[in-house]
Enzyme design. Sequence first.
Site, PDB file in Angstrom:
ATOM      1  N   ARG A   1     -21.971 -39.891  -6.494  1.00 49.65           N
ATOM      2  CA  ARG A   1     -22.310 -41.076  -7.316  1.00 49.65           C
ATOM      3  C   ARG A   1     -21.114 -41.577  -8.127  1.00 49.65           C
ATOM      4  NH1 ARG A   1     -28.214 -41.508  -8.089  1.00 49.65           N
ATOM      5  NH2 ARG A   1     -28.866 -41.188  -5.959  1.00 49.65           N
TER       6      ARG A   1
ATOM      7  N   ARG B   1     -23.416 -46.342 -12.580  1.00 49.77           N
ATOM      8  CA  ARG B   1     -23.634 -47.022 -13.861  1.00 49.77           C
ATOM      9  C   ARG B   1     -22.789 -46.505 -15.016  1.00 49.77           C
ATOM     10  NH1 ARG B   1     -29.835 -46.883 -14.773  1.00 49.77           N
ATOM     11  NH2 ARG B   1     -29.581 -45.072 -13.454  1.00 49.77           N
TER      12      ARG B   1
ATOM     13  N   ARG C   1     -22.810 -55.073 -10.288  1.00 45.08           N
ATOM     14  CA  ARG C   1     -24.242 -54.976 -10.001  1.00 45.08           C
ATOM     15  C   ARG C   1     -25.006 -56.161 -10.579  1.00 45.08           C
ATOM     16  NH1 ARG C   1     -29.057 -50.785 -11.233  1.00 45.08           N
ATOM     17  NH2 ARG C   1     -30.459 -52.489 -10.870  1.00 45.08           N
TER      18      ARG C   1
ATOM     19  N   ASP D   1     -27.456 -46.393   0.158  1.00 53.38           N
ATOM     20  CA  ASP D   1     -28.456 -45.437  -0.340  1.00 53.38           C
ATOM     21  C   ASP D   1     -29.182 -44.807   0.829  1.00 53.38           C
ATOM     22  OD1 ASP D   1     -29.726 -44.655  -3.121  1.00 53.38           O
ATOM     23  OD2 ASP D   1     -31.354 -44.747  -1.670  1.00 53.38           O
TER      24      ASP D   1
ATOM     25  N   TYR E   1     -39.792 -39.310   0.458  1.00 52.49           N
ATOM     26  CA  TYR E   1     -39.924 -40.634  -0.179  1.00 52.49           C
ATOM     27  C   TYR E   1     -40.867 -41.538   0.612  1.00 52.49           C
ATOM     28  CZ  TYR E   1     -36.060 -39.429  -3.284  1.00 52.49           C
ATOM     29  OH  TYR E   1     -35.286 -38.828  -4.237  1.00 52.49           O
TER      30      TYR E   1
HETATM   31  O1  1CP Z   1     -21.199 -43.182  -5.139  1.00 49.93           O
HETATM   32  C1  1CP Z   1     -21.962 -42.639  -4.315  1.00 49.93           C
HETATM   33  O2  1CP Z   1     -22.274 -41.434  -4.357  1.00 49.93           O
HETATM   34  C2  1CP Z   1     -22.427 -43.445  -3.114  1.00 49.93           C
HETATM   35  C3  1CP Z   1     -23.683 -44.084  -3.172  1.00 49.93           C
HETATM   36  C4  1CP Z   1     -25.002 -43.326  -3.196  1.00 49.93           C
HETATM   37  C5  1CP Z   1     -25.432 -42.168  -2.515  1.00 49.93           C
HETATM   38  C6  1CP Z   1     -24.616 -41.216  -1.680  1.00 49.93           C
HETATM   39  C7  1CP Z   1     -26.111 -43.821  -3.889  1.00 49.93           C
HETATM   40  C8  1CP Z   1     -26.083 -45.022  -4.738  1.00 49.93           C
HETATM   41  N1  1CP Z   1     -27.196 -43.052  -3.591  1.00 49.93           N
HETATM   42  C9  1CP Z   1     -26.808 -42.016  -2.765  1.00 49.93           C
HETATM   43  C10 1CP Z   1     -27.650 -40.952  -2.169  1.00 49.93           C
HETATM   44  C11 1CP Z   1     -29.046 -40.794  -2.640  1.00 49.93           C
HETATM   45  N2  1CP Z   1     -29.956 -41.747  -2.980  1.00 49.93           N
HETATM   46  C12 1CP Z   1     -29.709 -39.537  -2.703  1.00 49.93           C
HETATM   47  C13 1CP Z   1     -29.079 -38.239  -2.278  1.00 49.93           C
HETATM   48  C14 1CP Z   1     -28.232 -37.640  -3.345  1.00 49.93           C
HETATM   49  C15 1CP Z   1     -28.959 -37.216  -4.601  1.00 49.93           C
HETATM   50  O3  1CP Z   1     -29.748 -36.253  -4.532  1.00 49.93           O
HETATM   51  O4  1CP Z   1     -28.743 -37.864  -5.631  1.00 49.93           O
HETATM   52  C16 1CP Z   1     -31.021 -39.759  -3.154  1.00 49.93           C
HETATM   53  C17 1CP Z   1     -32.104 -38.728  -3.384  1.00 49.93           C
HETATM   54  C18 1CP Z   1     -31.173 -41.169  -3.331  1.00 49.93           C
HETATM   55  C19 1CP Z   1     -32.406 -41.894  -3.733  1.00 49.93           C
HETATM   56  C20 1CP Z   1     -32.165 -42.647  -4.976  1.00 49.93           C
HETATM   57  N3  1CP Z   1     -31.504 -43.827  -5.024  1.00 49.93           N
HETATM   58  C21 1CP Z   1     -32.460 -42.249  -6.290  1.00 49.93           C
HETATM   59  C22 1CP Z   1     -33.154 -40.945  -6.722  1.00 49.93           C
HETATM   60  C23 1CP Z   1     -34.593 -41.194  -6.920  1.00 49.93           C
HETATM   61  C24 1CP Z   1     -35.376 -39.997  -7.404  1.00 49.93           C
HETATM   62  O5  1CP Z   1     -35.907 -39.255  -6.589  1.00 49.93           O
HETATM   63  O6  1CP Z   1     -35.471 -39.828  -8.615  1.00 49.93           O
HETATM   64  C25 1CP Z   1     -32.004 -43.262  -7.147  1.00 49.93           C
HETATM   65  C26 1CP Z   1     -32.121 -43.333  -8.641  1.00 49.93           C
HETATM   66  C27 1CP Z   1     -31.366 -44.238  -6.323  1.00 49.93           C
HETATM   67  C28 1CP Z   1     -30.670 -45.455  -6.779  1.00 49.93           C
HETATM   68  C29 1CP Z   1     -29.187 -45.385  -6.667  1.00 49.93           C
HETATM   69  N4  1CP Z   1     -28.497 -45.073  -5.514  1.00 49.93           N
HETATM   70  C30 1CP Z   1     -27.153 -45.175  -5.746  1.00 49.93           C
HETATM   71  C31 1CP Z   1     -26.966 -45.574  -7.105  1.00 49.93           C
HETATM   72  C32 1CP Z   1     -25.647 -45.835  -7.780  1.00 49.93           C
HETATM   73  C33 1CP Z   1     -28.241 -45.684  -7.674  1.00 49.93           C
HETATM   74  C34 1CP Z   1     -28.566 -46.141  -9.078  1.00 49.93           C
HETATM   75  C35 1CP Z   1     -28.943 -47.566  -8.979  1.00 49.93           C
HETATM   76  C36 1CP Z   1     -28.463 -48.415 -10.098  1.00 49.93           C
HETATM   77  O7  1CP Z   1     -29.177 -48.424 -11.075  1.00 49.93           O
HETATM   78  O8  1CP Z   1     -27.439 -49.098  -9.965  1.00 49.93           O
END
Ligand code: 1CP
Length: 343
Positions: A25, A29, A38, A75, A152
Amino acid sequence: MTDKKTLLRSLSGEALDTPPVWLMRQAGRYLPEYRETRAEAGDFLSLCYNSDLAAEVTLQPIRRYGFDAAIMFADILLLPDALGADVWFVTGEGPRLSTITDAGGLAKMKGKDDIHDHMAPIYETLRILTRELPKETTLIGFAGAPWTVATYMIAGRGTPDQAPAHKLRQSDPATFDALMDLLTESTIEYLSMQVQAGAEVIKIFDSWAGSLKGDAFTKYALEPAKRIITELKRRHPGIPVIAFPREAGDAYVGFAKAVGADCLAIDTKVDVTWAATHLQPDSCVQGNLDPKHMITGGQALVDETRRIVDAFKGGPHIFNLGHGITPEADPDNVHLLLETIRG
Ligand code: 1CP
């Protein structure tokens, strides 16, 4: 001296004096420039599907910190979206999806080969990045592992214990297994196109692998990973893969070898001395600094970083966190982390 990128050297088994480093990540943010882009994109999914802006946020942490790797901005829930599920993100809460609860719901999904039009912007993001990244930076593509993505798609949101998915696999194994098959096969197609578009390394995120135990872990975490990696390497010989069966505990042992991964990513709960003995002989290891140190910083961050680097210095190691960096992280603490690792 070699021109080979540091991350690729670690993935091929070299023990380097200074481990390469990137953060899960790392585009996110905690960075003001991310929040700005964003806002320009509108919502999170629009940012993922806007190739220019997705490439821009991928590059932001590389410009600011010079990480050894860039992970494409996307994502794991884009795959359900491409397969025809409804997917949306509620600001401050997280993802929401239409749910699959029976064979009828699964029958509405598209096939494994029908995802590429939808994913075209993601492949374009990768092509832009192959041109714009510094020559020493490795480009990582990724997908969620079938089990994690299925949790999910079944629950319609993130769940603390993945109970809806466990319930379906027990009450209707035929539907559950068919969903797992669809996800495994479409993940192979998706990742294969990512490699064609320029991804140099693939990471598979099984964030909820820890809730699978015993035979269920073998069937739903290990075997799908093995199928994906075997086919990916058949199509793209030599493509390095990082596997992340998060919170697998003892099941981390032997996992990389069993699935054919070049690197095993480990969560914050794994003891590094244990990992150096039991995991590192099999493959490169990546992890496992607690992301909370990126909020609190100070001497504790320095000490813990040194402890991890020292524990893994006898073998191949990629420095990373044990889970994603959080929005509350202080961007200055990332500089402190890098100074500690690189001197
Ligand atoms: O910078 C990076 O790492 C690349 C982008 C990336 C990756 C690899 C994002 C952007 N998401 C992911 C993988 C991801 N997404 C996973 C696997 C890794 C982990 O366990 O964190 C999972 C479970 C998700 C699903 C997801 N997307 C969640 C989790 C939900 C939960 O179960 O609580 C969330 C909050 C997101 C949104 C998201 N994805 C990425 C970002 C930067 C964000 C936040 C969105 C924002 O507010 O801008």
